[in-house]
Design a protein around this motif. Structure first.
Motif, PDB file in Angstrom:
ATOM      1  N   ASP A 188      34.051 -10.341  53.269  1.00 59.90           N
ATOM      2  CA  ASP A 188      34.293 -11.044  54.380  1.00 59.90           C
ATOM      3  C   ASP A 188      35.027 -12.133  54.048  1.00 59.90           C
ATOM      4  OD1 ASP A 188      33.985 -11.682  56.920  1.00 59.90           O
ATOM      5  OD2 ASP A 188      31.859 -11.806  57.226  1.00 59.90           O
ATOM      6  N   THR A 189      35.185 -13.425  54.920  1.00 57.50           N
ATOM      7  CA  THR A 189      35.901 -14.623  54.329  1.00 57.50           C
ATOM      8  C   THR A 189      34.909 -15.675  53.721  1.00 57.50           C
ATOM      9  OG1 THR A 189      35.934 -15.188  56.741  1.00 57.50           O
ATOM     10  CG2 THR A 189      37.682 -13.796  56.017  1.00 57.50           C
ATOM     11  N   ASP A 199      31.519 -14.343  49.781  1.00 59.82           N
ATOM     12  CA  ASP A 199      31.773 -12.665  50.268  1.00 59.82           C
ATOM     13  C   ASP A 199      32.868 -11.898  49.267  1.00 59.82           C
ATOM     14  OD1 ASP A 199      29.796 -13.519  52.196  1.00 59.82           O
ATOM     15  OD2 ASP A 199      31.147 -13.746  53.838  1.00 59.82           O
ATOM     16  N   ASP A 236      41.973 -12.585  58.690  1.00 60.47           N
ATOM     17  CA  ASP A 236      41.160 -12.819  57.740  1.00 60.47           C
ATOM     18  C   ASP A 236      41.577 -14.041  57.140  1.00 60.47           C
ATOM     19  OD1 ASP A 236      39.463 -10.886  58.385  1.00 60.47           O
ATOM     20  OD2 ASP A 236      40.095  -9.607  56.892  1.00 60.47           O
TER      21      ASP A 236
END
Length: 143
Positions: free
Chosen positions: A5-6, A10, A114
């Motif tokens: 994830d960002t 993460d 993203d």
């Protein structure tokens, strides 16, 4: 880099950094954070510790007014010490270096959405880390 994830923690590298902070003696945590920020600011070429620097900046920002708590799922499980205010400046400088490095972490994102979300997170962190402007007394001058 294994990224899921960002958020600041993460990715595998930042999660490993969180583990290192958890394993460090409480008085050594500030030095670990300071070191990764300084090495990122002073780095030439590829920013080897960029992911750790983003994570460190997030930990510092969490202690600032307007800062968001760090995701405890992947961030450190142990409480962090209260960081001295000079770390805010170092964290902001490190993030500026990361954002400005076109061949560094910014180039790792495959999905442009993203990348935009990650960039927005860094921008929010920098806004929180920026020191407040000095207050200057304004005098009422009469002609």
């Amino acid at each position: 880099m294994g990224t899921w994830d960002t958020g600041p923690f993460d990715n595998d590298t930042a999660a490993d950094f969180a583990n290192a902070l958890d394993e460090a003696e409480p008085e050594a945590r500030e030095a670990l954070i300071r070191g990764v920020l300084i090495r990122t600011i002073d780095a030439t070429g590829y920013l080897v510790e960029a992911e750790e620097a983003v994570a460190a900046a997030a930990l510092i920002a969490a202690q600032c007014p307007g800062g968001e708590p760090v995701d405890m799922s992947y961030g450190p499980e142990t409480p962090m010490p209260v960081f001295p205010s000079d770390l805010r400046v170092l964290a902001d400088e490190a993030l500026a270096r990361i954002v400005g490095d076109e061949d560094g972490p910014a180039s790792n994102w495959v999905d442009p959405e993203d990348w935009k979300q990650w960039r927005a997170i860094l921008t929010r962190l920098r806004a929180v880390l920026a020191p407040p402007p000095p207050s200057i007394a304004v005098f009422d001058v009469q002609p």
